[in-house]
Enzyme design. Structure first.
Site, PDB file in Angstrom:
ATOM      1  N   SER A 114       0.680  -1.481  -0.133  1.00  0.00           N
ATOM      2  CA  SER A 114       0.580  -0.516   0.319  1.00  0.00           C
ATOM      3  C   SER A 114       0.730   1.495  -0.098  1.00  0.00           C
ATOM      4  CB  SER A 114      -0.707  -0.109   1.395  1.00  0.00           C
ATOM      5  OG  SER A 114      -0.024  -0.470   2.272  1.00  0.00           O
ATOM      6  N   ASP A 335      -3.772   6.038  11.825  1.00  0.00           N
ATOM      7  CA  ASP A 335      -2.144   5.172  10.748  1.00  0.00           C
ATOM      8  C   ASP A 335      -1.330   6.205  11.135  1.00  0.00           C
ATOM      9  OD1 ASP A 335      -0.890   5.201   8.554  1.00  0.00           O
ATOM     10  OD2 ASP A 335      -3.382   4.714   7.558  1.00  0.00           O
ATOM     11  N   HIS A 338       0.605   5.126   6.782  1.00  0.00           N
ATOM     12  CA  HIS A 338       0.225   5.612   4.881  1.00  0.00           C
ATOM     13  C   HIS A 338       1.060   7.151   5.364  1.00  0.00           C
ATOM     14  CE1 HIS A 338      -1.144   1.700   5.464  1.00  0.00           C
ATOM     15  NE2 HIS A 338      -1.109   1.857   4.142  1.00  0.00           N
TER      16      HIS A 338
END
Length: 357
Positions: A114, A335, A338
């Site tokens: 990702s 998160d 990312h």
């Protein structure tokens, strides 16, 4: 060489990595792959510029899946005002039309997890903003997605591969094969440019771990030191590159380790990336480069075929403010892995562009 001897050799390599971390870091400064006019574009600092704006408006880009932080509630925009400034030169200004012309008729593939999706989406948005009226074909599926800029014949692929090496389903369970790249490697062949990235998934445990056993040679175990596993898997990928890449037809890049910011103690905080609005000052991260990055140095140094290192690790370590934290569509919790789009991955692609001009 037996499994026991191989294990001892891998541990020995990791001890060398740890003991010589400063030496390896100095070598990267001198021999970094992306050096233009004797200027290392990866050594520098983040500079605040109140007049700086992103290369695209996320609300006008249809290629962002999850990490549009402004869309999902992030109200501060200071993180969008920082630009990367190398120590003794300037990063070339990104020109999407120029890049499309350089890539005319070419196939470009981002291979990875990702984090690679983040970078692929960023490049798609950067090019879309440069030619907003261009006809495109967009396909989003597993494991291969792509966007094609029809007028230029440029196709930019994303191939999802968390480890590069295979995971086989057997009677005993899912087996991570550290010494084998099979069918997925065929999808990488024939590309004009390949940009590889892996590390994120090597650290996962418990229910999110994608395998039940690890196999190296004939030896199968339930688990092993993840740095040892990463070293072996990446070495298998390096062997694939040496055996399958023709440098006259395909240019290969390896994106350095993308860091996370869950441990605030590393920069003097009691929390994590949540609420951070400024980068770390200066050009060095307090705890130094991660051990995984030093393994990348060693493995890339063993290659016979040329691979271009996009050494984004340190400049990304400094950006504790650039993560989505709670501002994503799919993630529950914080998160700090990312990156917001627009944001840091745009700089990664600016560095990729600099490698091509």
């Amino acid at each position: 060489m037996g499994f026991k001897q191989q294990t001892l050799l891998s541990i020995f390599v990791l001890l060398i990595v740890s003991a010589n971390s400063d030496l390896i870091e100095e070598k990267n400064v001198e021999d970094g792959d992306l050096i233009a006019n004797k200027c290392n574009l990866f050594q520098g600092q983040w500079v605040y510029n109140s007049s700086s704006n992103p290369l695209y408006d996320s609300s006008s880009c249809p290629y962002i899946d999850t990490y549009d932080c402004q869309k999902f509630g992030r109200t501060d925009k200071q993180y969008l005002k920082y630009t990367w400034k190398p120590m003794s030169c300037n990063l070339p200004r990104f020109d999407g039309v120029d890049l499309l012309r350089r890539w005319k008729g070419k196939n470009i593939m981002y291979v990875g997890d990702s984090i690679s999706l983040d970078q692929w989406s960023s490049m798609a948005c950067m090019l879309h903003a440069s030619v907003p009226n261009a006809k495109t074909t967009y396909v989003r599926q597993y494991p291969i997605s792509y966007i094609k800029f029809e007028e230029y014949g440029v196709t930019i692929f994303f191939y999802q591969s968390h480890y590069f090496v295979d995971i086989d389903k057997e009677a005993r369970g899912r087996v991570l094969k550290l010494d084998h790249i099979g069918e997925q490697g065929n999808a990488w062949k024939g590309m004009d440019f390949l940009i590889f990235n892996t590390w994120h998934w090597w650290t996962f445990t418990g229910n999110v771990q994608e395998w039940d056993y690890v196999q190296y040679g004939s030896h199968v175990v339930k688990d092993m030191d993840r740095l040892v596993a990463f070293d072996r898997g990446l070495t298998t990928w390096a062997r694939w590159v040496d055996q399958n890449i023709d440098p006259s037809k395909t240019k290969v890049f390896f994106q350095g380790i993308s860091p996370d910011h869950y441990v605030g103690q590393e920069w003097g905080s009691k929390s994590n990336c949540a609420g951070e609005q400024q980068p770390i000052n200066g050009s060095r991260y307090p705890t130094g480069r991660p051990k995984a990055a030093k393994i990348v140095d060693i493995v890339l140094g063993s290659l016979k075929k040329p691979v271009y290192l996009l050494d984004i690790t340190i400049l990304s370590q400094l950006r504790k403010d650039a993560h989505p934290s709670s501002y994503t569509r799919d993630h529950v919790g914080t998160d700090c892995t990312h990156w917001c789009l627009p944001g840091l991955p745009d700089t990664w692609n600016e560095l990729l562009y600099a490698a091509l001009v």
